[in-house]
Design a protein around this motif. Structure first.
Motif, PDB file in Angstrom:
ATOM      1  N   HIS A 161      -3.336  -1.603   6.033  1.00  0.00           N
ATOM      2  CA  HIS A 161      -3.878  -1.942   4.718  1.00  0.00           C
ATOM      3  C   HIS A 161      -3.040  -3.015   4.027  1.00  0.00           C
ATOM      4  CE1 HIS A 161      -6.049   2.245   4.396  1.00  0.00           C
ATOM      5  NE2 HIS A 161      -6.418   1.533   5.447  1.00  0.00           N
ATOM      6  N   HIS A 218       0.255   5.695   0.447  1.00  0.00           N
ATOM      7  CA  HIS A 218      -0.612   6.871   0.548  1.00  0.00           C
ATOM      8  C   HIS A 218       0.233   8.130   0.440  1.00  0.00           C
ATOM      9  CE1 HIS A 218      -4.630   5.324   1.913  1.00  0.00           C
ATOM     10  NE2 HIS A 218      -3.893   4.239   2.043  1.00  0.00           N
ATOM     11  N   ASP A 256       0.844  -1.200   0.000  1.00  0.00           N
ATOM     12  CA  ASP A 256       0.000   0.000   0.000  1.00  0.00           C
ATOM     13  C   ASP A 256       0.874   1.242   0.000  1.00  0.00           C
ATOM     14  OD1 ASP A 256      -2.453   1.325  -0.082  1.00  0.00           O
ATOM     15  OD2 ASP A 256      -2.537   1.540   2.099  1.00  0.00           O
TER      16      ASP A 256
HETATM   17 MG    MG Z   1      -4.585   2.145   1.708  1.00  0.00          MG
END
Ligand code: MG
Length: 157
Positions: A43, A11, A9
């Motif tokens: 995540h 961000h 993941d």
């Molecule tokens: Mg995420």
């Protein structure tokens, strides 16, 4: 039989957001943009668990179009993932994960993160290993514009 799954993941880091990693708030001037709390570590682990169980990915189970997950505590995703695994008779053997971020230093926060993650998953802290890397100043992560995480989960059927 043992099965493994990987998760990844990333961000963007923006001002005005809390930096939540592994369910723990880390003091910093920026935080992840995202529909939920943007917890990259939770995540990535969630995706690793779903991958190992053959259950798709986090977006299938917790779509970011769903208002229920707006600013959601991502530990709730892990709780639900763990319940789905239990219902299918999967046990979590081990999780190993790496968080990639230029700043801040994460090592002092790892004990609290392991505790929070293990609590959400209903497993012992000894089943979770965490590592931290910088991106050596390269790319968006290296410029401090993003945070990323990778995880691998091993399940026993
Ligand atoms: Mg995420």
């Amino acid at each position: 039989m043992s099965r493994s799954g990987i998760g990844y993941d990333l961000h963007r880091l923006v001002p005005g957001r809390k930096l939540i990693i592994g369910g723990v708030e880390v003091p910093f001037e920026k935080g992840p943009s995202g529909h939920s709390d943007g917890d990259v570590l939770a995540h990535a682990i969630c995706d690793a668990l779903f991958g190992a169980a053959g259950l798709g990915d986090i977006g299938t189970h917790f779509p970011d179009s769903d208002p229920r997950w707006k600013d959601a505590d991502s530990l709730r995703f892990l709780e639900q993932a763990s319940a789905l695994l239990s219902a299918r008779r999967f046990g979590i053997e081990h999780i190993d994960a790496t968080v990639i971020v230029e700043r801040p230093k994460l090592l002092p926060h790892f004990p609290a993160m392991r505790q929070a993650l293990a609590g959400a998953l209903g497993i012992g802290v000894d089943r979770i290993n965490l590592k931290a890397k910088t991106n050596e100043g390269v790319d968006a992560v290296g410029r401090g514009e993003a945070i990323a995480a990778q995880a691998i989960a091993t399940l026993e059927e």
